[in-house]
Design a protein around this motif. Structure first.
Motif, PDB file in Angstrom:
ATOM      1  N   VAL A 128       0.886  -1.162   0.000  1.00  9.14           N
ATOM      2  CA  VAL A 128       0.000   0.000   0.000  1.00  9.14           C
ATOM      3  C   VAL A 128       0.924   1.212   0.000  1.00  9.14           C
ATOM      4  N   PRO A 129       0.460   2.376  -0.469  1.00 11.93           N
ATOM      5  CA  PRO A 129       1.323   3.551  -0.444  1.00 11.93           C
ATOM      6  C   PRO A 129       1.823   3.844   0.965  1.00 11.93           C
ATOM      7  N   GLY A 130       3.115   4.126   1.061  1.00 10.71           N
ATOM      8  CA  GLY A 130       3.729   4.387   2.351  1.00 10.71           C
ATOM      9  C   GLY A 130       5.181   3.990   2.348  1.00 10.71           C
ATOM     10  N   HIS A 131       5.757   3.825   3.546  1.00 12.90           N
ATOM     11  CA  HIS A 131       7.178   3.516   3.686  1.00 12.90           C
ATOM     12  C   HIS A 131       7.365   2.141   4.321  1.00 12.90           C
ATOM     13  N   TYR A 132       8.388   1.437   3.844  1.00 11.34           N
ATOM     14  CA  TYR A 132       8.767   0.126   4.360  1.00 11.34           C
ATOM     15  C   TYR A 132      10.271   0.130   4.598  1.00 11.34           C
ATOM     16  N   ALA A 133      10.725  -0.679   5.555  1.00  8.51           N
ATOM     17  CA  ALA A 133      12.149  -0.774   5.841  1.00  8.51           C
ATOM     18  C   ALA A 133      12.671  -2.147   5.425  1.00  8.51           C
ATOM     19  N   VAL A 134      13.804  -2.152   4.737  1.00  2.37           N
ATOM     20  CA  VAL A 134      14.562  -3.378   4.462  1.00  2.37           C
ATOM     21  C   VAL A 134      15.938  -3.154   5.067  1.00  2.37           C
ATOM     22  N   GLY A 135      16.140  -3.635   6.289  1.00  8.22           N
ATOM     23  CA  GLY A 135      17.358  -3.301   7.011  1.00  8.22           C
ATOM     24  C   GLY A 135      17.441  -1.786   7.147  1.00  8.22           C
ATOM     25  N   PRO A 136      18.592  -1.187   6.755  1.00  6.30           N
ATOM     26  CA  PRO A 136      18.741   0.264   6.876  1.00  6.30           C
ATOM     27  C   PRO A 136      18.179   1.049   5.691  1.00  6.30           C
ATOM     28  N   GLU A 140       9.965   3.701  -0.254  1.00  3.11           N
ATOM     29  CA  GLU A 140       8.697   4.405  -0.351  1.00  3.11           C
ATOM     30  C   GLU A 140       7.915   3.845  -1.533  1.00  3.11           C
ATOM     31  N   VAL A 141       6.634   3.613  -1.318  1.00  2.00           N
ATOM     32  CA  VAL A 141       5.769   2.992  -2.324  1.00  2.00           C
ATOM     33  C   VAL A 141       4.669   3.964  -2.717  1.00  2.00           C
ATOM     34  N   ALA A 142       4.414   4.070  -4.017  1.00  2.00           N
ATOM     35  CA  ALA A 142       3.311   4.890  -4.518  1.00  2.00           C
ATOM     36  C   ALA A 142       2.571   4.123  -5.597  1.00  2.00           C
ATOM     37  N   ALA A 143       1.257   4.272  -5.628  1.00  2.00           N
ATOM     38  CA  ALA A 143       0.449   3.616  -6.649  1.00  2.00           C
ATOM     39  C   ALA A 143       0.670   4.297  -7.995  1.00  2.00           C
ATOM     40  N   MET A 144       0.882   3.487  -9.030  1.00  2.00           N
ATOM     41  CA  MET A 144       1.062   3.989 -10.385  1.00  2.00           C
ATOM     42  C   MET A 144      -0.203   3.730 -11.206  1.00  2.00           C
ATOM     43  N   GLU A 149      -3.230  -3.458 -10.817  1.00  2.00           N
ATOM     44  CA  GLU A 149      -2.627  -2.891  -9.618  1.00  2.00           C
ATOM     45  C   GLU A 149      -1.108  -2.840  -9.798  1.00  2.00           C
ATOM     46  N   ALA A 150      -0.526  -1.669  -9.646  1.00  2.00           N
ATOM     47  CA  ALA A 150       0.904  -1.509  -9.911  1.00  2.00           C
ATOM     48  C   ALA A 150       1.452  -0.385  -9.052  1.00  2.00           C
ATOM     49  N   TYR A 151       2.745  -0.497  -8.723  1.00  2.00           N
ATOM     50  CA  TYR A 151       3.380   0.451  -7.815  1.00  2.00           C
ATOM     51  C   TYR A 151       4.741   0.882  -8.342  1.00  2.00           C
ATOM     52  N   GLY A 152       5.165   2.062  -7.906  1.00  2.00           N
ATOM     53  CA  GLY A 152       6.520   2.532  -8.107  1.00  2.00           C
ATOM     54  C   GLY A 152       7.230   2.557  -6.766  1.00  2.00           C
ATOM     55  N   PHE A 153       8.570   2.519  -6.810  1.00  2.00           N
ATOM     56  CA  PHE A 153       9.359   2.459  -5.584  1.00  2.00           C
ATOM     57  C   PHE A 153      10.417   3.557  -5.572  1.00  2.00           C
ATOM     58  N   ARG A 154      10.611   4.154  -4.406  1.00  2.00           N
ATOM     59  CA  ARG A 154      11.747   5.045  -4.159  1.00  2.00           C
ATOM     60  C   ARG A 154      12.598   4.396  -3.077  1.00  2.00           C
ATOM     61  N   ILE A 155      13.806   4.016  -3.425  1.00  2.00           N
ATOM     62  CA  ILE A 155      14.706   3.306  -2.523  1.00  2.00           C
ATOM     63  C   ILE A 155      15.785   4.280  -2.084  1.00  2.00           C
ATOM     64  N   SER A 156      15.888   4.500  -0.772  1.00  2.00           N
ATOM     65  CA  SER A 156      16.780   5.537  -0.245  1.00  2.00           C
ATOM     66  C   SER A 156      17.676   4.980   0.849  1.00  2.00           C
ATOM     67  N   HIS A 157      18.923   5.449   0.824  1.00  2.00           N
ATOM     68  CA  HIS A 157      19.881   5.099   1.882  1.00  2.00           C
ATOM     69  C   HIS A 157      21.063   6.046   1.786  1.00  2.00           C
ATOM     70  N   GLY A 158      21.538   6.488   2.938  1.00  2.00           N
ATOM     71  CA  GLY A 158      22.746   7.300   2.973  1.00  2.00           C
ATOM     72  C   GLY A 158      22.642   8.605   2.219  1.00  2.00           C
ATOM     73  N   PRO A 172       0.826  12.406 -11.852  1.00  2.05           N
ATOM     74  CA  PRO A 172       1.352  13.226 -10.758  1.00  2.05           C
ATOM     75  C   PRO A 172       1.980  12.391  -9.647  1.00  2.05           C
ATOM     76  N   GLU A 173       1.438  11.207  -9.397  1.00  5.73           N
ATOM     77  CA  GLU A 173       1.986  10.345  -8.351  1.00  5.73           C
ATOM     78  C   GLU A 173       3.444   9.990  -8.633  1.00  5.73           C
ATOM     79  N   LEU A 174       3.757   9.751  -9.910  1.00  2.00           N
ATOM     80  CA  LEU A 174       5.131   9.410 -10.276  1.00  2.00           C
ATOM     81  C   LEU A 174       6.050  10.613 -10.120  1.00  2.00           C
ATOM     82  N   VAL A 175       5.596  11.774 -10.561  1.00  2.00           N
ATOM     83  CA  VAL A 175       6.440  12.970 -10.425  1.00  2.00           C
ATOM     84  C   VAL A 175       6.740  13.251  -8.959  1.00  2.00           C
ATOM     85  N   ARG A 176       5.744  13.104  -8.097  1.00  2.00           N
ATOM     86  CA  ARG A 176       5.975  13.317  -6.667  1.00  2.00           C
ATOM     87  C   ARG A 176       6.954  12.294  -6.108  1.00  2.00           C
TER      88      ARG A 176
END
Length: 256
Positions: A128-136, A140-144, A149-158, A172-176
């Motif tokens: 579902v749209p929101g944030h998930y943790a994989v270790g550190p 971030e997940v957003a509906a595309m 049913e499909a999603y985009g991912f923003r993977i962040s670290h450091g 707009p969801e993708l641009v955000r």
């Protein structure tokens, strides 16, 4: 963070060109992003599949998840696993119907399906749209906007981030989701064309326009259909986006 392309063909594989699959390594975590046709073999050249920390599936079309069956066989049938796979299930972040969808793909008959429960080996986490943790690592997940049913991912670290569009049209969801990302890995199935079906994929030009609107640092085009004009897709994207643009190729690595 490092991104390695395992496969990048859209919809169907080409000669020596598997469909969608990527390995993301960050903060000691290994994440497989999509497991399309033909990507499991290249994955095993880079790491032991038992060392994966998570699988992310943007949606459940086969060009994005067909080799999940290979991962299932490997984890279930390997004669000498390094740990108890049922006690240490691999997290799989995917649409809610993934357990039944992937069990159907794994079972060879109706009778076998009745006894196929992949949750003994995998820990399915419904997206579902929101944030998930994989270790550190933060995911971030957003509906595309796709035909399922499909999603985009923003993977962040450091302090750096990688955004993967999955399959989507511009929205707009993708641009955000992609705003200010260091690298955008973007669905770019074809050249711009009149009368194409809605809610399938972006063209190279549309991917470039999204990258420009979001102010990303680098654009990598992926999911180009095997029969599309790859060089034309690249030219179209480069005309729309002023930053660095490349075509994904199997084995390519990107430091983010």
């Amino acid at each position: 963070m490092q991104l390695t392309v395992l496969g990048c063909a859209g919809s169907a594989p080409g000669p020596d060109l598997p469909t969608s699959g990527y390995l993301v390594e960050a903060g000691g975590a290994r994440i497989v992003l999509e497991l399309g046709s033909g990507v499991f073999g290249p994955l095993t050249r880079l790491c032991d599949p038992f060392d994966l920390d998570a699988v992310l599936l943007s949606h459940l079309h086969l060009d994005h998840c067909a080799d999940f069956g290979s991962l299932t066989v490997y984890r279930r049938e390997h004669p000498e696993p390094p740990y108890d796979v049922r006690a240490r299930r691999l997290p799989v972040f995917a649409p809610a119907h993934a357990p039944s969808r992937l069990a159907n793909a794994h079972a060879a008959s109706r009778a076998e399906l009745a006894t196929t429960d992949l949750t003994d080996t995998f820990d399915f986490v419904p997206l579902v749209p929101g944030h998930y943790a994989v270790g550190p690592v933060d995911v971030e997940v957003a509906a595309m906007r796709h035909i399922c049913e499909a999603y985009g991912f923003r993977i962040s670290h450091g302090g750096v981030s990688l955004v993967f569009t999955g399959d989507t049209v511009p929205c707009p969801e993708l641009v955000r989701l992609a705003e200010g990302a260091d690298l955008l890995l973007a669905d770019s199935a074809w050249r711009a064309q009149a009368g194409r079906a809605n809610y399938l994929h972006m063209s190279g030009r549309e991917a470039g326009e999204v990258a420009r609107s979001a102010g990303v640092g680098r654009l990598v085009l992926t999911h180009v259909l095997p029969w599309s004009d790859r060089d034309g897709v690249l030219r179209d994207a480069a005309e729309a986006f002023p930053g660095p643009v490349t075509l994904a190729t199997p084995g390519a690595t990107y430091a983010v």
